[in-house]
Every structure is written in structure tokens, then in C-alpha cells.
Design a protein around this motif. Structure first.
Motif, PDB file in Angstrom:
ATOM      1  N   GLY A  26       7.882 -16.561   1.523  1.00  0.00           N
ATOM      2  CA  GLY A  26       8.338 -16.285   0.163  1.00  0.00           C
ATOM      3  C   GLY A  26       9.607 -15.452   0.153  1.00  0.00           C
ATOM      4  O   GLY A  26      10.538 -15.723  -0.617  1.00  0.00           O
ATOM      5  N   ALA A  27       9.666 -14.435   1.018  1.00  0.00           N
ATOM      6  CA  ALA A  27      10.867 -13.601   1.101  1.00  0.00           C
ATOM      7  C   ALA A  27      12.057 -14.402   1.619  1.00  0.00           C
ATOM      8  O   ALA A  27      13.187 -14.246   1.129  1.00  0.00           O
ATOM      9  N   ALA A  28      11.807 -15.283   2.601  1.00  0.00           N
ATOM     10  CA  ALA A  28      12.890 -16.116   3.137  1.00  0.00           C
ATOM     11  C   ALA A  28      13.418 -17.073   2.073  1.00  0.00           C
ATOM     12  O   ALA A  28      14.640 -17.271   1.944  1.00  0.00           O
ATOM     13  N   ARG A  69       5.719 -14.818 -18.423  1.00  0.00           N
ATOM     14  CA  ARG A  69       7.172 -14.880 -18.644  1.00  0.00           C
ATOM     15  C   ARG A  69       7.927 -13.742 -17.955  1.00  0.00           C
ATOM     16  O   ARG A  69       8.808 -13.116 -18.541  1.00  0.00           O
ATOM     17  N   PHE A  70       7.610 -13.488 -16.701  1.00  0.00           N
ATOM     18  CA  PHE A  70       8.321 -12.462 -15.948  1.00  0.00           C
ATOM     19  C   PHE A  70       9.204 -13.055 -14.856  1.00  0.00           C
ATOM     20  O   PHE A  70       9.590 -12.345 -13.931  1.00  0.00           O
ATOM     21  N   GLY A  71       9.513 -14.328 -14.925  1.00  0.00           N
ATOM     22  CA  GLY A  71      10.400 -14.932 -13.936  1.00  0.00           C
ATOM     23  C   GLY A  71       9.671 -15.905 -13.039  1.00  0.00           C
ATOM     24  O   GLY A  71       8.472 -15.786 -12.795  1.00  0.00           O
ATOM     25  N   ALA A  72      10.399 -16.874 -12.526  1.00  0.00           N
ATOM     26  CA  ALA A  72       9.820 -17.921 -11.688  1.00  0.00           C
ATOM     27  C   ALA A  72       9.464 -17.388 -10.308  1.00  0.00           C
ATOM     28  O   ALA A  72      10.022 -16.400  -9.838  1.00  0.00           O
ATOM     29  N   GLY A  73       8.500 -18.066  -9.658  1.00  0.00           N
ATOM     30  CA  GLY A  73       8.187 -17.759  -8.267  1.00  0.00           C
ATOM     31  C   GLY A  73       9.325 -18.199  -7.362  1.00  0.00           C
ATOM     32  O   GLY A  73      10.184 -19.007  -7.755  1.00  0.00           O
ATOM     33  N   PRO A  74       9.377 -17.679  -6.125  1.00  0.00           N
ATOM     34  CA  PRO A  74      10.490 -18.005  -5.222  1.00  0.00           C
ATOM     35  C   PRO A  74      10.692 -19.500  -5.023  1.00  0.00           C
ATOM     36  O   PRO A  74      11.820 -19.990  -5.029  1.00  0.00           O
ATOM     37  N   ILE A 131       5.653 -25.244 -12.549  1.00  0.00           N
ATOM     38  CA  ILE A 131       4.395 -25.126 -11.837  1.00  0.00           C
ATOM     39  C   ILE A 131       4.598 -24.162 -10.679  1.00  0.00           C
ATOM     40  O   ILE A 131       5.486 -24.322  -9.863  1.00  0.00           O
ATOM     41  N   LEU A 132       3.727 -23.145 -10.650  1.00  0.00           N
ATOM     42  CA  LEU A 132       3.842 -22.121  -9.606  1.00  0.00           C
ATOM     43  C   LEU A 132       3.499 -22.682  -8.249  1.00  0.00           C
ATOM     44  O   LEU A 132       2.558 -23.398  -8.086  1.00  0.00           O
ATOM     45  N   ARG A 133       4.283 -22.281  -7.237  1.00  0.00           N
ATOM     46  CA  ARG A 133       3.964 -22.571  -5.839  1.00  0.00           C
ATOM     47  C   ARG A 133       3.928 -21.252  -5.105  1.00  0.00           C
ATOM     48  O   ARG A 133       4.879 -20.486  -5.189  1.00  0.00           O
ATOM     49  N   PRO A 134       2.848 -20.957  -4.333  1.00  0.00           N
ATOM     50  CA  PRO A 134       2.704 -19.662  -3.705  1.00  0.00           C
ATOM     51  C   PRO A 134       3.753 -19.375  -2.652  1.00  0.00           C
ATOM     52  O   PRO A 134       4.279 -20.251  -2.027  1.00  0.00           O
ATOM     53  N   VAL A 143       9.445 -11.072  -7.589  1.00  0.00           N
ATOM     54  CA  VAL A 143       9.179 -10.112  -6.512  1.00  0.00           C
ATOM     55  C   VAL A 143       7.677  -9.906  -6.342  1.00  0.00           C
ATOM     56  O   VAL A 143       7.164  -9.851  -5.212  1.00  0.00           O
ATOM     57  N   SER A 144       6.955  -9.806  -7.455  1.00  0.00           N
ATOM     58  CA  SER A 144       5.500  -9.616  -7.389  1.00  0.00           C
ATOM     59  C   SER A 144       4.829 -10.801  -6.728  1.00  0.00           C
ATOM     60  O   SER A 144       3.841 -10.643  -5.999  1.00  0.00           O
ATOM     61  N   ASN A 145       5.350 -11.991  -6.976  1.00  0.00           N
ATOM     62  CA  ASN A 145       4.822 -13.202  -6.347  1.00  0.00           C
ATOM     63  C   ASN A 145       4.839 -13.069  -4.825  1.00  0.00           C
ATOM     64  O   ASN A 145       3.851 -13.369  -4.147  1.00  0.00           O
ATOM     65  N   VAL A 146       5.960 -12.589  -4.288  1.00  0.00           N
ATOM     66  CA  VAL A 146       6.104 -12.453  -2.844  1.00  0.00           C
ATOM     67  C   VAL A 146       5.100 -11.447  -2.296  1.00  0.00           C
ATOM     68  O   VAL A 146       4.514 -11.653  -1.224  1.00  0.00           O
ATOM     69  N   LEU A 147       4.856 -10.374  -3.023  1.00  0.00           N
ATOM     70  CA  LEU A 147       4.052  -9.275  -2.496  1.00  0.00           C
ATOM     71  C   LEU A 147       2.555  -9.420  -2.734  1.00  0.00           C
ATOM     72  O   LEU A 147       1.754  -8.984  -1.898  1.00  0.00           O
TER      73      LEU A 147
END
Length: 217
Positions: free
Chosen positions: A61-63, A128-133, A214-217, A80-84
Motif C-alpha cells: 500500500g505504501a509503495a 468520504r475521506f479520500g480514495a485508497g492507494p 470500489i475499495l481495494r486493500p 493514509v489510514s487505509n495503508v496503516l
């Protein structure tokens, strides 16, 4: 401006959704009947490196987030929360939950994982806090190349599934069922959990439009 109640609800949905996403993905791992596309890659890399899937998910996710820089994508709190959060929640669930050693256990676990994943998607995106990476990568490539979202998303997911499978990731009926059901499930839960848009946007956190994401982890 968002009212305190609305902001509190959005933050709750964000972190509840991310935690549930990690937990639901862990159920799919333990079911052993096939993973969602990106987690096929994460599992393969986990097998290769010896790192836990949650740690691999966080590193990938960070990459991917670094790829936002040339694409001029702007991250939000949710990015950022998605990554962590998701990787931590996945490892926290994988620890106490054993592998399913029979179809009578694996099939219900797989179905629960898919449905809960859809609910997690609705919770997280509706905040609505932003898209995942990975979604930001998809939309950034769409804007850069002019190709359709469907083509970009399909190309990325085929690439990660094939790479993950070659590294030892699990593909099965769960992978197929996830692919055909996550869209309708996510759309249902997006409507259920949608938070009305405030009259003005915050300058601190980015908001994302839930439709078509659609969210992807």
C-alpha cells in the motif's frame, strides 16, 4: 462545514470500515477457497518473503501510494489510514482464527468474508475521506492515459492476480465469487451508509465521491 456529529460519524465509518475490511479479508484467507485480487498478490509475497500478510499489505500500500506522486493524486486521511489500519486488522484476525479444514466450515467463512467485505467497502467509501492507494492508482492512470476505468482496473487486477498466483497466492471459487458480487454488495452498502455531503469541504482532509469507487486493500 461538517457538524461535529457528522464528522464523528464519518470518522467512525472510516475506521470501522477499514478494520472490518482487514478482518473480512482474513476470513477469506482462512476459508482457503480463493482471495480477492490484491490479496492473491499479498499472499504470494508473504509466502516469498516470510512476512505476515498484513505487513506485506501495508508495504505494498505504501509503495502504491508513492506512485501517486507522478500521477499528481492527492491523498486524504482515508488514504493514509487505509495503508496503516487494514494490514493491522488483518493480522489481528488471522492470529486467533484457524484455517478451515472442511467445506462445511470454509464455505460459510468465505461467504461471510465476502459480505462483510462489501459492508466494509460501503462504510469506508461513504465516509468520504479520500480514495485508497490502489483506487487512486486506478483513477490516476485513467486520467493520465484516457483509458476507461473498467479497462485500467481490469488490467491492474489481472496483473496482480497472475503475479500473486505465480508466487503462491490462492485462487479459487472465492476469487470468482468475490469478483462478481463485490460490486452489487458495495453499491448496496454505499446507499445504506452514505453520509450527506456538507455544504463546504474541509481543507484538512480530502473527500471522495463514493459513486463508482470500489475499495481495494
Amino acid at each position: 462545514m461538517s457538524t461535529p456529529d457528522r464528522l464523528g460519524r464519518r470518522l467512525f465509518q472510516l475506521y470501522a470500515g477499514l478494520a472490518l475490511y482487514g478482518a473480512s479479508s482474513a476470513l477469506l484467507v482462512r476459508a482457503g477457497l480463493g482471495l480477492e485480487p490484491w490479496n492473491v498478490l499479498h499472499q504470494g509475497l508473504s509466502e516469498l518473503t516470510g512476512l505476515s500478510m498484513g505487513v506485506v499489505l501495508t508495504i505494498v500500500g505504501a509503495a502504491v501510494l508513492l506512485l501517486w506522486i507522478p500521477l499528481r493524486q492527492r491523498p486524504g486521511l482515508g488514504t493514509v489510514s487505509n495503508v496503516l489500519v487494514i494490514g493491522f486488522a488483518m493480522d489481528a484476525t488471522l492470529g486467533p482464527v484457524p484455517d478451515a479444514h472442511s467445506f462445511s466450515v470454509g464455505v460459510p467463512m468465505m461467504l461471510a468474508g465476502i459480505v462483510l467485505n462489501g459492508a466494509a467497502t460501503g462504510l469506508y467509501i461513504s465516509a468520504r475521506f479520500g480514495a485508497g492507494p490502489r483506487d487512486g492508482l486506478m483513477t490516476g492512470l485513467h486520467r493520465l492515459t484516457g483509458r476507461s476505468i473498467r479497462l485500467i482496473r481490469t488490467s491492474i487486477e489481472v496483473a496482480v492476480v497472475v503475479t500473486g498466483f505465480l508466487l503462491g497466492g490462492t485462487i479459487g471459487v472465492g476469487t470468482v465469487l468475490y469478483a462478481v458480487s463485490i460490486g452489487p454488495l458495495a453499491q448496496f452498502f454505499l446507499r445504506m451508509f452514505d453520509v450527506p455531503v456538507a455544504s463546504t469541504r474541509s481543507t484538512v482532509v480530502a473527500e471522495a465521491t463514493p459513486q463508482g469507487v470500489i475499495l481495494r486493500p
